[in-house]
Design an enzyme around this catalytic site. Structure first.
Site, PDB file in Angstrom:
ATOM      1  N   TYR A   1       7.082   8.876  10.928  1.00 48.40           N
ATOM      2  CA  TYR A   1       6.526   7.738  10.202  1.00 48.40           C
ATOM      3  C   TYR A   1       7.589   7.051   9.362  1.00 48.40           C
ATOM      4  CZ  TYR A   1       3.698   5.052   6.909  1.00 48.40           C
ATOM      5  OH  TYR A   1       3.175   4.045   6.136  1.00 48.40           O
TER       6      TYR A   1
ATOM      7  N   TYR B   1      -3.193  -5.922   3.599  1.00 52.45           N
ATOM      8  CA  TYR B   1      -3.486  -5.073   2.440  1.00 52.45           C
ATOM      9  C   TYR B   1      -4.824  -5.499   1.829  1.00 52.45           C
ATOM     10  CZ  TYR B   1       1.446  -3.853   3.020  1.00 52.45           C
ATOM     11  OH  TYR B   1       2.650  -3.446   3.527  1.00 52.45           O
TER      12      TYR B   1
ATOM     13  N   LYS C   1       2.724  -0.827  11.911  1.00 46.51           N
ATOM     14  CA  LYS C   1       1.445  -0.110  12.036  1.00 46.51           C
ATOM     15  C   LYS C   1       0.563  -0.580  13.193  1.00 46.51           C
ATOM     16  CE  LYS C   1       1.375   1.127   7.133  1.00 46.51           C
ATOM     17  NZ  LYS C   1       0.793   0.831   5.806  1.00 46.51           N
TER      18      LYS C   1
ATOM     19  N   SER D   1       5.513  -1.759   7.113  1.00 47.37           N
ATOM     20  CA  SER D   1       4.119  -1.653   7.574  1.00 47.37           C
ATOM     21  C   SER D   1       3.791  -2.548   8.748  1.00 47.37           C
ATOM     22  CB  SER D   1       3.160  -1.965   6.420  1.00 47.37           C
ATOM     23  OG  SER D   1       3.147  -0.913   5.485  1.00 47.37           O
TER      24      SER D   1
END
Length: 344
Positions: free
Chosen positions: A208, A260, A86, A83
């Site tokens: 992705y 998160y 991102k 992640s």
């Protein structure tokens, strides 16, 4: 006389640089020693390939906007970016489509939900932000290119500009992601129903999964963070990785949504734009000063590296790095790890 002492004889400034940097190297050594014995957290297992990581792996790296890099521990060990990719893909989408174009597909609000929650904004049908999986898939869908191959090449070129070197995909992680990625497929097709992703939904999902499987090191993360800290310019290569006008967009989202559903407490306690990944990496940015990269696979219940959080919190407190610190954020860190400049 060896090459190192010969260089110092030619240019005494090199010796001064090493002397000025020595205290900060000791700081990193102390941080590594302080937290290496932490036994909290657990290695991620929901992607089978990640479960193979050794919980003892632990690296710290700091890269300054002047191009100095400080490292300790397993800073050169490769791991999948997950992640942490991102915010950098978000920046790429901004360059391809502009703010309004991206905001039509992805919001900028924190969610308080798990990163893989199957949830969209009921008022707009958009994913809440680009740091949760739904928003990241929608952002990846915005990567332009005539076909899958061209889009992949552009993605890899973006990583190269940020790290200053060629980045490769860990095929074992990619296959593991693709095999177990049913929840992400469900999220993508839900967004397709609402027009938040286009007709190339399966192609974008593959992209992705590849994006999350890119191999980086702790040093790479520090350089990527330093590139954002320096307004989008890679401090090692001098190449522009992101247009300066979009850097604040990326940093804003990292500060509010990057950790998160721990993002609020992170902003409160640490106060740095940051992004974590379930392989155990964290990148943090001290705007105008440096990038911080930490790698340690054991995660807390919210998916963040336990040692990574501790290291960043300690650095923030010790050097006054919090974005809203009363004194100038980063001044102490700059003084500790930046050498005297020639002629200064």
């Amino acid at each position: 006389m060896n090459a190192e002492t010969d260089a110092e004889a030619i240019d005494p400034l090199i010796g001064k640089m090493r002397a000025a940097a020595a205290p900060f190297r000791k700081t990193l050594q102390e941080l590594h020693r302080r937290h290496a014995g932490l036994a909290d957290g657990a290695v991620a297992t929901y992607i089978p390939e990640l479960a193979l990581a050794d919980p003892s792996w632990f690296g710290i790296s700091v890269a300054t906007v002047d191009g100095l890099v400080f490292e300790i521990g397993d800073s050169g060990r490769p791991f999948s970016i997950q992640s942490i990719s991102k915010p950098f893909v978000f920046g790429m989408a901004l360059q391809d489509h502009g703010r309004d174009g991206v905001l039509r597909r992805v919001g900028v609000e924190p969610t308080g939900e798990a990163f893989n929650a199957i949830i969209l904004d009921e008022a707009t049908n958009r994913p809440f932000n680009p740091m949760v999986n739904a928003g990241a898939i929608a952002t990846t869908d915005l990567i332009e290119g005539a076909d899958a191959g061209e889009r992949f090449k552009r993605l890899m070129a973006m990583f190269r500009r940020f790290t200053g070197r060629d980045v490769h995909i860990d095929n074992a992680v990619f296959l593991s992601e693709r095999t177990t990625g049913h929840r992400n497929r469900a999220i993508a097709h839900l967004m397709r129903n609402f027009g938040m992703v286009g007709d190339r939904v399966e192609e974008s999902l593959e992209l992705y999964f590849q994006q999350c499987s890119a191999l980086v090191t702790c040093r790479d993360l520090a350089v990527m963070g330093a590139t954002l800290a320096d307004g989008g310019r890679n401090p090692l290569t001098g190449e522009t990785a992101l247009e300066p006008s979009y850097v604040k967009d990326v940093l804003s989202i990292m500060l509010t949504c990057g950790m998160y559903d721990f993002a609020g407490e992170w902003a409160y306690r640490t106060g740095l734009p940051a992004k974590s990944g379930v392989a155990g990496g964290i990148v943090a940015v001290v705007p105008g000063v440096a990038g911080i990269g930490v790698y340690s696979p054991p995660l807390d219940a919210k998916g963040n590296s336990v040692r990574g959080i501790r290291v960043c919190q300690d650095l923030s407190q010790e050097f006054g790095l919090h974005a809203f610190e009363a004194r100038f954020a980063g001044a102490s860190l700059r003084d500790s790890c930046n050498p005297p400049r020639r002629g200064g």
